[in-house]
Design a protein around this motif. Structure first.
Motif, PDB file in Angstrom:
ATOM      1  N   ILE A  56       0.843  -1.200   0.000  1.00  0.00           N
ATOM      2  CA  ILE A  56       0.000   0.000   0.000  1.00  0.00           C
ATOM      3  C   ILE A  56       0.878   1.251   0.000  1.00  0.00           C
ATOM      4  O   ILE A  56       0.637   2.194  -0.750  1.00  0.00           O
ATOM      5  CB  ILE A  56      -0.963   0.004   1.208  1.00  0.00           C
ATOM      6  N   LEU A  57       1.910   1.256   0.839  1.00  0.00           N
ATOM      7  CA  LEU A  57       2.805   2.425   0.905  1.00  0.00           C
ATOM      8  C   LEU A  57       3.505   2.677  -0.431  1.00  0.00           C
ATOM      9  O   LEU A  57       3.700   3.822  -0.826  1.00  0.00           O
ATOM     10  CB  LEU A  57       3.847   2.231   2.001  1.00  0.00           C
ATOM     11  N   ALA A  58       3.866   1.600  -1.121  1.00  0.00           N
ATOM     12  CA  ALA A  58       4.606   1.753  -2.372  1.00  0.00           C
ATOM     13  C   ALA A  58       3.704   2.106  -3.552  1.00  0.00           C
ATOM     14  O   ALA A  58       4.112   2.851  -4.442  1.00  0.00           O
ATOM     15  CB  ALA A  58       5.375   0.468  -2.676  1.00  0.00           C
ATOM     16  N   VAL A  59       2.485   1.600  -3.552  1.00  0.00           N
ATOM     17  CA  VAL A  59       1.616   1.745  -4.725  1.00  0.00           C
ATOM     18  C   VAL A  59       0.735   2.993  -4.659  1.00  0.00           C
ATOM     19  O   VAL A  59       0.573   3.683  -5.662  1.00  0.00           O
ATOM     20  CB  VAL A  59       0.743   0.477  -4.894  1.00  0.00           C
ATOM     21  N   ILE A  60       0.166   3.281  -3.515  1.00  0.00           N
ATOM     22  CA  ILE A  60      -0.757   4.411  -3.382  1.00  0.00           C
ATOM     23  C   ILE A  60       0.045   5.711  -3.352  1.00  0.00           C
ATOM     24  O   ILE A  60       0.989   5.845  -2.572  1.00  0.00           O
ATOM     25  CB  ILE A  60      -1.618   4.282  -2.104  1.00  0.00           C
ATOM     26  N   LYS A  61      -0.334   6.643  -4.188  1.00  0.00           N
ATOM     27  CA  LYS A  61       0.410   7.911  -4.255  1.00  0.00           C
ATOM     28  C   LYS A  61       0.193   8.774  -3.023  1.00  0.00           C
ATOM     29  O   LYS A  61       1.126   9.303  -2.460  1.00  0.00           O
ATOM     30  CB  LYS A  61       0.019   8.692  -5.509  1.00  0.00           C
ATOM     31  N   GLU A  62      -1.061   8.957  -2.629  1.00  0.00           N
ATOM     32  CA  GLU A  62      -1.340   9.807  -1.469  1.00  0.00           C
ATOM     33  C   GLU A  62      -2.715   9.482  -0.931  1.00  0.00           C
ATOM     34  O   GLU A  62      -3.510   8.816  -1.573  1.00  0.00           O
ATOM     35  CB  GLU A  62      -1.249  11.285  -1.848  1.00  0.00           C
ATOM     36  N   GLY A  63      -2.969   9.961   0.288  1.00  0.00           N
ATOM     37  CA  GLY A  63      -4.280   9.770   0.897  1.00  0.00           C
ATOM     38  C   GLY A  63      -4.189   9.043   2.222  1.00  0.00           C
ATOM     39  O   GLY A  63      -3.124   8.579   2.645  1.00  0.00           O
ATOM     40  N   ARG A 126       7.412   8.559  -2.198  1.00  0.00           N
ATOM     41  CA  ARG A 126       6.914   7.187  -2.318  1.00  0.00           C
ATOM     42  C   ARG A 126       7.975   6.135  -2.012  1.00  0.00           C
ATOM     43  O   ARG A 126       7.639   5.043  -1.585  1.00  0.00           O
ATOM     44  CB  ARG A 126       6.314   6.967  -3.698  1.00  0.00           C
ATOM     45  N   TYR A 127       9.232   6.395  -2.264  1.00  0.00           N
ATOM     46  CA  TYR A 127      10.330   5.472  -1.973  1.00  0.00           C
ATOM     47  C   TYR A 127      10.078   4.080  -2.566  1.00  0.00           C
ATOM     48  O   TYR A 127      10.011   3.076  -1.847  1.00  0.00           O
ATOM     49  CB  TYR A 127      10.581   5.374  -0.462  1.00  0.00           C
TER      50      TYR A 127
END
Length: 186
Positions: A56-63, A126-127
């Motif tokens: 989720i941390l890697a794929v989702i841009k923001e929110g 995003r790292y």
């Protein structure tokens, strides 16, 4: 000019829920593993939850979903606790137990050192590289938990089918390999 004290205080406040999740995700899985007598399956499950969080941390841009990913990623603390429990329950022999625990501490230390180095500043916020490496690490941990369990199941079946005539003297601190009557806790 930015007020860095305010940002530092915010950072500390944001870390508190992460610490709470780490504690919860270390305590609850150990209770579950004890109840169902399945350290390795529970440890693998914690790695899967952590994998989902890191993904989720890697794929989702923001929110707000990213915050959920951050909290889920702390499930690895439960996997670490269950790894320590597995070593404690399934490694016999004084020297061997010390060696395994030392390897676990050394590997954890190495991971804690390398982890921040793979969070490349040019990839902020995003790292992606860090996310990929953490996902791979979770995947390897899942495989290791399941492979370890499969090996112990096979050895337990062999030992139960061919019980030894006598057990070695426990004061000699035999290893789990030397003691053919030793049954592994799954």
């Amino acid at each position: 000019m930015m007020n860095f004290d305010y940002l530092a205080a915010q950072s500390i406040l944001l870390k508190i829920p992460g610490g709470v999740f780490a504690a919860i995700l270390a305590i609850i899985p150990t209770i579950i593993a004890e109840r169902i007598q399945q350290n390795n399956y529970t440890g693998a499950s914690m790695c899967i939850i952590s994998f989902v969080g890191v993904l989720i941390l890697a794929v989702i841009k923001e929110g707000a979903v990213k915050l959920l990913g951050y909290y889920l990623s702390w499930a690895m603390s439960g996997a670490g606790a269950l790894l320590a429990a597995t070593i404690g329950a399934n490694v016999s022999g004084y020297t061997k137990k010390i060696f395994y625990n030392s390897c676990m501490v050394a590997a954890t230390t190495l991971g804690s050192f390398i982890g921040p180095l793979i969070m490349l500043e040019r990839e902020a916020p995003r790292y992606i590289t860090g996310g990929i490496v953490y996902c791979v690490g979770n995947g390897v941990a899942i495989i290791c938990f399941l492979l370890d369990r499969a090996i112990m199941v096979r050895k337990n079946k062999l030992r139960l089918a061919n019980p030894p005539d006598h057990r070695p003297d426990l004061s000699d601190a035999p290893t789990d390999v030397e003691d053919k009557g030793f049954i592994y806790k799954l």
